[in-house]
Design an enzyme around this catalytic site. Structure first.
Site, PDB file in Angstrom:
ATOM      1  N   GLU A 217      70.212  88.429  33.107  1.00  0.00           N
ATOM      2  CA  GLU A 217      69.358  89.435  33.308  1.00  0.00           C
ATOM      3  C   GLU A 217      68.124  88.220  33.974  1.00  0.00           C
ATOM      4  O   GLU A 217      67.707  87.389  33.217  1.00  0.00           O
ATOM      5  CB  GLU A 217      68.720  90.373  32.569  1.00  0.00           C
ATOM      6  CG  GLU A 217      67.788  91.392  33.445  1.00  0.00           C
ATOM      7  CD  GLU A 217      66.935  92.885  32.892  1.00  0.00           C
ATOM      8  OE1 GLU A 217      66.102  93.153  33.206  1.00  0.00           O
ATOM      9  OE2 GLU A 217      66.774  92.500  31.759  1.00  0.00           O
TER      10      GLU A 217
ATOM     11  N   LYS B  68      69.224  98.208  39.014  1.00  0.00           N
ATOM     12  CA  LYS B  68      68.634  98.604  37.725  1.00  0.00           C
ATOM     13  C   LYS B  68      68.442  99.788  38.124  1.00  0.00           C
ATOM     14  O   LYS B  68      66.908 100.509  38.758  1.00  0.00           O
ATOM     15  CB  LYS B  68      68.067  97.356  36.849  1.00  0.00           C
ATOM     16  CG  LYS B  68      68.008  97.992  35.731  1.00  0.00           C
ATOM     17  CD  LYS B  68      66.574  96.697  35.240  1.00  0.00           C
ATOM     18  CE  LYS B  68      66.248  97.459  33.963  1.00  0.00           C
ATOM     19  NZ  LYS B  68      65.849  96.374  32.566  1.00  0.00           N
TER      20      LYS B  68
ATOM     21  N   CYS C 229      70.765  95.930  31.302  1.00  0.00           N
ATOM     22  CA  CYS C 229      69.639  95.617  30.050  1.00  0.00           C
ATOM     23  C   CYS C 229      69.226  96.673  29.887  1.00  0.00           C
ATOM     24  O   CYS C 229      70.603  97.779  29.684  1.00  0.00           O
ATOM     25  CB  CYS C 229      68.477  95.019  31.069  1.00  0.00           C
ATOM     26  SG  CYS C 229      67.105  94.460  29.120  1.00  0.00           S
TER      27      CYS C 229
END
Length: 272
Positions: A42, A114, A156
Site C-alpha cells: 500500500e 480502497k 490494508c
C-alpha cells in the site's frame, strides 16, 4: 504447476522520485528472477502523514510519475505488477487510495479504490483519520485475469471486513492481494491471524505485500509481508525490513483445498 511471484517489502518515504526509483529496480529484479508477477505494498509511491507536505505530490492518475515509471518498467521487464496502491487525486480534488494491476506491456488491467477507511484511535496514542482526505471506493469484487490466475483486489484495512473477501471468494479468485501499511500494535495482534483467516474463507492464496520499519514521516509499520496458501499455511513471511522475496502460486493446490473443504459451493443465504 507453480507460477513464481515476487513480493516487495518497503520502507516508503516522503520523496516520490526516490520511491519510484526503488519500484523500478524491484520490477527489474523481479523480472530477472523469473517472477511472472510482482506485488508491492500500500502507498508504494508516497507515505507521508503530513498532508500539507504530501499534497503537491498527489496528482491525477494520468499525471502520476510513479505509475508511469512502474508501467514502463513492467513493459521493459515483461512482468505483471500488482501495484499495491498510490494516492491519486480525483477530479473533485479529494484523494483515492488506488490499487492497480499492470500487465506485461505496461497497460492497466484493473483498478480498485480502497473501500474501508482507517479512522481509529489506538491505545498506543496513534490516531488516524483516512477519511479526512480520502474518498472510499464503492466497487467490490474487482478482479483481473493474470498469470497467477484470477486476482482479486483489496487494500490494508479492508482485511477486517469479511464480506469483501466472501465476495472475492464467490468470484472464484485464485489469489487475493492485500497490500498494507499496518501499524505495529495492530500488526502484532492481528496481522497473521486475519491474513490466514481470509485465505481459508476464500480458499485462495493471499499475497500481502507490506510496509516495514521506521518511515521518514515518523510512523512505524509492522512488515511481515505474507504469502498464505488456501489451507491457511504461511508459505512466506518476510519479517522486518525492506527486501524482495520470491514465492510460488500453485493453482492445483487451490483445487485440492476446494475439493476437501467446499465451503464456497456449500454456502447458503442467511436471513436476517
Amino acid at each position: 504447476m507453480s507460477t513464481p511471484i515476487a513480493v516487495l517489502q518497503t520502507t516508503t518515504g516522503i520523496e516520490p522520485a526516490a520511491n519510484a526509483a526503488a519500484l523500478r529496480r524491484a520490477v527489474q529484479e523481479a523480472g530477472a528472477g523469473g517472477a511472472a508477477m510482482l506485488f508491492t505494498p500500500e502507498m508504494s509511491g508516497l507515505l507521508d502523514r503530513d498532508r500539507a507536505r504530501a499534497a503537491p505530490h498527489i496528482v491525477a492518475e494520468s499525471n502520476d510519475p510513479t505509475l508511469a515509471a512502474v508501467r514502463a518498467a513492467a513493459a521493459e521487464a515483461k512482468i505483471w505488477v500488482a501495484l499495491g496502491s498510490l494516492a491519486i487525486r480525483r477530479p473533485d480534488g479529494r484523494y483515492a487510495n488506488r490499487s492497480f494491476v499492470i500487465d506485461e506491456v505496461g497497460a492497466i488491467a484493473a483498478r480498485y479504490d480502497k473501500i474501508h477507511m482507517f479512522d481509529v484511535d489506538l491505545a498506543s496514542g496513534e490516531s488516524w483519520r483516512e477519511s479526512a482526505a480520502y474518498v472510499p471506493g464503492n466497487e467490490i469484487a474487482v478482479v483481473a485475469d493474470t498469470p497467477v490466475g484470477r486476482l482479486g483486489l483489496s487494500v490494508c484495512y479492508d482485511l477486517r471486513f469479511p464480506a469483501l473477501f466472501e465476495a472475492l471468494g464467490q468470484a472464484r479468485c485464485d489469489v487475493i492481494a492485500v497490500p498494507a501499511s499496518f501499524t505495529v500494535p495492530t500488526g502484532r495482534a492481528h496481522w497473521h491471524v486475519l491474513q490466514r483467516a481470509r485465505a481459508i474463507e476464500a480458499t485462495a492464496y493471499v499475497v500481502a505485500a507490506a510496509q516495514s520499519g521506521e518511515h521518514a514521516d515518523g510512523r512505524r509499520t509492522f512488515g511481515h509481508s505474507l504469502v498464505v496458501d488456501p489451507w491457511g499455511d504461511v508459505a512466506l513471511d518476510m519479517g522486518e525490513g525492506a527486501a524482495l522475496a520470491f514465492a510460488a502460486i500453485d493453482l492445483a493446490r487451490i483445487g485440492e483445498v476446494r475439493a476437501q473443504v467446499p465451503s464456497l459451493a456449500n454456502k447458503r443465504p442467511i436471513g436476517v
